[in-house]
Design an enzyme around this catalytic site. Structure first.
Site, PDB file in Angstrom:
ATOM      1  N   GLU A   1       9.779   7.216 -16.831  1.00  0.00           N
ATOM      2  CA  GLU A   1      10.226   8.739 -17.013  1.00  0.00           C
ATOM      3  C   GLU A   1      10.863   8.754 -15.465  1.00  0.00           C
ATOM      4  OE1 GLU A   1       7.029   7.770 -17.856  1.00  0.00           O
ATOM      5  OE2 GLU A   1       6.718   8.787 -19.805  1.00  0.00           O
TER       6      GLU A   1
ATOM      7  N   SER B   1      -2.020  -3.834  -5.634  1.00  0.00           N
ATOM      8  CA  SER B   1      -2.373  -4.996  -6.434  1.00  0.00           C
ATOM      9  C   SER B   1      -2.605  -6.260  -5.380  1.00  0.00           C
ATOM     10  CB  SER B   1      -0.795  -5.620  -6.897  1.00  0.00           C
ATOM     11  OG  SER B   1      -0.680  -4.565  -8.179  1.00  0.00           O
TER      12      SER B   1
ATOM     13  N   SER C   1       7.541   4.681 -12.795  1.00  0.00           N
ATOM     14  CA  SER C   1       7.178   4.908 -14.305  1.00  0.00           C
ATOM     15  C   SER C   1       8.422   5.015 -15.072  1.00  0.00           C
ATOM     16  CB  SER C   1       6.453   6.094 -14.568  1.00  0.00           C
ATOM     17  OG  SER C   1       7.097   7.271 -14.476  1.00  0.00           O
TER      18      SER C   1
ATOM     19  N   GLU D   1      12.047  -5.021  -5.923  1.00  0.00           N
ATOM     20  CA  GLU D   1      10.941  -5.126  -6.805  1.00  0.00           C
ATOM     21  C   GLU D   1      11.903  -5.181  -8.282  1.00  0.00           C
ATOM     22  OE1 GLU D   1       8.334  -1.626  -6.276  1.00  0.00           O
ATOM     23  OE2 GLU D   1       6.731  -2.990  -7.490  1.00  0.00           O
TER      24      GLU D   1
ATOM     25  N   SER E   1       0.969   3.526  -3.359  1.00  0.00           N
ATOM     26  CA  SER E   1       0.532   4.779  -4.023  1.00  0.00           C
ATOM     27  C   SER E   1      -0.693   5.191  -3.679  1.00  0.00           C
ATOM     28  CB  SER E   1       0.151   4.277  -5.376  1.00  0.00           C
ATOM     29  OG  SER E   1       1.279   3.792  -6.089  1.00  0.00           O
TER      30      SER E   1
ATOM     31  N   GLY F   1       0.706  -1.274  -0.156  1.00  0.00           N
ATOM     32  CA  GLY F   1       0.018   0.123  -0.062  1.00  0.00           C
ATOM     33  C   GLY F   1       0.877   1.139   0.049  1.00  0.00           C
TER      34      GLY F   1
END
Ligand SMILES: Cc1cc2nc3c(=O)[nH]c(=O)nc-3n(C[C@H](O)[C@H](O)[C@H](O)COP(=O)(O)OP(=O)(O)OC[C@H]3O[C@@H](n4cnc5c(N)ncnc54)[C@H](O)[C@@H]3O)c2cc1C
Length: 385
Positions: free
Chosen positions: A368, A166, A366, A249, A134, A132
């Site tokens: 970027e 997720s 992401s 990750e 984001s 948990g």
């Protein structure tokens, strides 16, 4: 080669044939009951079954510390186990990898008794955990998260919202980041905790994705009580927890994902007409895949040597995203009509995985943001301010 690296290499050499033989001998027990990709419910049931069989036979305990129910040994053993499972299509890589992301964090930051009780449940597939982090408006900008935890006697009271969590609808526990400092405290005022998902005040709402599964959720916390001994690290250390989790990750989990992409590219070559494959595109994707695997291999070996992984794993994440999208672009071009329209189980699998590959440049940070990290922290190209 250092002593640690030499020991890890010989452990791995010994494990490979033994594990391969066991997986082949137990194929009928391990294989999924469903055809094709299956629903998320089916994939989760399959994951629990495979982890239980592997744990009870000792394989799922290899490469994990004895203090959390493991049998010790190098993390390279975990890398190979995931690779061997991918080579046999036994588990979906994304849901399998959650163990690689969350168990090391618990081992590093939870109180030893808590880690000793909880980690074996995750390894054995008795439990699912979620991450948990984001929130609406704070995905990339994690330092601005707002889900608030306030001290109350022997615990915390948590109120706020998470999003894109997720597997939250399957999870018994959540590694949660909360704001315990002032709103202005940014990354200094964040505390991580390990929360029971059946606590009163938690509401989980699954979100549908374009690839057809409700893989992630909104999670609402309404005055949820979390005992103080569930704090991961000290109060205010949540940023360190998050920064130490993200390289996990991007290490063993990505090696497993590389094995999955290798398998899918091979399967594509087996079924596609030669005329539908563009040699230049195929050459490029092969080169990307091998570059990604070579990079990830180096990362596994650094992890096995006890090195602390950091921002350099952003390179692995960029390579994964580029490779995953390229592999499924080739599939979508070569099997165009099937991927777009067909209803059989294999076409649905290609379609779903093609659509999911678009998320590879978003989840886990992401593309970027990874490039910003590479520019600023590895290449010293300064800030954008
Ligand atoms: C399949 C999937 C599973 C996920 N699972 C989880 C999970 O289990 N737990 C969890 O906590 N989160 C999860 N996430 C969320 C994920 O971590 C975030 O989506 C991601 O970090 C991006 O954050 P955001 O969605 O808020 O987008 P934003 O941060 O709003 O970004 C939007 C766009 O702006 C760009 N951008 C933002 N800031 C900058 C900048 N400074 N410079 C350049 N570009 C910028 C981004 O690259 C992106 O293209 C998941 C996401 C996906 C897709």
């Amino acid at each position: 080669m250092s002593d640690t690296a030499a020991t890890a290499a010989s452990e791995l050499d010994a494990l490979r044939p033994e594990l391969d033989a066991w997986l082949d001998a137990h194929h009928d027990e391990l294989v999924a009951d469903h055809v094709g990709l299956g629903s998320l419910d089916q994939q989760m049931a399959q994951l629990s079954k495979v982890k239980r069989l592997l744990f009870d036979a000792g394989w799922m305990r290899r490469g994990w510390p004895e203090r959390v129910g493991g049998l010790g040994g190098s993390p390279l053993l975990r890398a190979y186990l995931g690779e061997a499972l991918q080579a046999r299509d036994l588990v979906e890589p994304g849901i399998y990898s959650m163990t690689e992301v969350l168990a090391p964090t618990m081992i590093d930051y939870a109180a030893p008794e808590l880690a000793a009780t909880m980690v074996p449940r995750l390894l054995r597939g008795d439990e699912t955990w979620c991450q948990g982090f984001s929130e609406p408006g704070t995905g990339s900008n994690l330092g601005a998260l707002a889900c608030r935890a306030t001290r109350d006697g022997d615990g915390w009271r948590v109120s706020g919202q998470k999003v894109w969590t997720s597997l939250a609808q399957y999870s018994q526990r959540c590694v949660l980041l909360t704001r315990t400092g002032t709103a202005e405290s940014a990354h200094r005022g964040i505390t991580a905790m390990f929360v029971d998902m059946d606590s009163p005040g938690i509401t989980v709402r699954p979100i549908g994705t374009m690839h057809g599964a409700e893989e992630f959720c909104e999670v609402f916390f309404d005055d949820v009580v979390v005992p103080l001994d569930r704090t991961l690290g000290d109060e205010g250390m949540g940023w360190s927890v998050a920064m130490d989790l993200l390289p996990y990750e991007r290490s063993t989990a990505l090696w497993h994902r590389a094995a999955y992409l290798h398998r899918r590219l091979q399967q594509l070559l087996d079924v596609a007409d030669d005329a539908s494959l563009d040699p230049a595109q195929l050459g490029e994707v092969t080169q990307l895949l091998y570059a990604f695997r070579a990079r990830s291999r180096g990362t596994q070996h650094r992890l096995a040597a006890g090195e602390h992984l950091g921002p350099e794993t952003s390179i692995d994440k960029v390579l994964l995203a580029t490779t995953e999208q390229a592999v499924f672009d080739v599939a979508a071009d070569a099997l165009a009509a099937d991927v777009a329209m067909a209803d059989d189980a294999e076409s649905e699998r290609w379609r779903s995985q093609y659509l999911y590959s678009r998320a590879a440049s978003i989840y886990g940070g992401s593309a970027e943001i990874q490039r910003n990290i590479i520019a600023r922290r590895l290449l010293d190209l300064g800030s954008d301010r």
